[in-house]
Design a protein around this motif. Sequence first.
Motif: not given
Length: 331
Positions: A81-82, A86-87, A112-114, A121-122
């Motif tokens: 996913y990295a 998003p930047p 969990d991505v912040a 938020a993505p």
Amino acid sequence: MSPSPRPLPPELGGQFSVRRASDAGATRRRMRARDLTRPFRGVRRSVRFIEERGAATERDKKPYAEFRRKRQELIDDAHAYAMVMPPGAFFCGATAAVIGDSLPVKFPDALDVAVVAPQRAPRAKGVRGRKVAEHLVTIGQFEGLRLTSPASTWAMLGRDHDLRDLVAIGDALVQIPRDNFGLQHPEFARATIADLATELARGPRPPSTKKLHEALGLIRVGSSSVLETEFRLDAAAAGLPDPELDMEIHYDGTRLGISEFVYPRYRVVVEVEGDHHRTSRGQWNRDIEKYQAYVEAGWETIRLTSSHIRGREADALQRVAAALKRHGWVG
């Protein structure tokens, strides 16, 4: 029979972004071939990569192999996913807890991505997005992945975990590792109690602010498993005397062993034993030698398993209290 797909450029590796593959000369049709899976939109993972990972984990027969397998799968997903995240985004919550610190949390069912506010938020399949205030988070790295620092991870877990969970997670973070010779290495501790306090001082985190501060006051250095934390909290609530944690036992200048809970005044040792004490022949033999040495040096050892601490007929507190009373404690 369908012809075999054309080999991909070797520099792509086992998982890659569609954009990078296109830049390397791969066609859109090649990206739809059956030897590729789609862990996330815009990302491909080869079936061979999955098979090789599976073969490697099958060879792992050591204790906690299942945890290592699931953790590696999560790390692979995070790297995948990295490539398209998003930047400025970073991994947080249970994802950061497992990837960066192998903490005792439930494995997340999504990444969990912040992002830092006011970014949005993505949103993506397999991703749980979150937005946080910049002053409430510190970001580090693990294997090239951006993720919250250990202290920030702990504080952010306050929203979804109860008090006892937060104490167990905190205990795991501040534990001082020992090497194969039993020597402590404070430099390898993932955080200190002071680090956690500093993190909370950044500002309130409603609705978990009070819970986090209460957990901070209960965290101790020396508990190396969730079972140990549970017993420690239960023993304190029951009024048992405070033990020394992760203490070395010596006799005539010789170290007999290192034990989780020690009551020096009463010559009582409490050992909390996970399943590896039973399944590892080497550990089993070391335990027998250690406990015999304790007996000869005048120590009584109480051995506890999960069924004694959290089973239907848990009696850990009664067992330990009885041992302490045999050695002079007046409860």
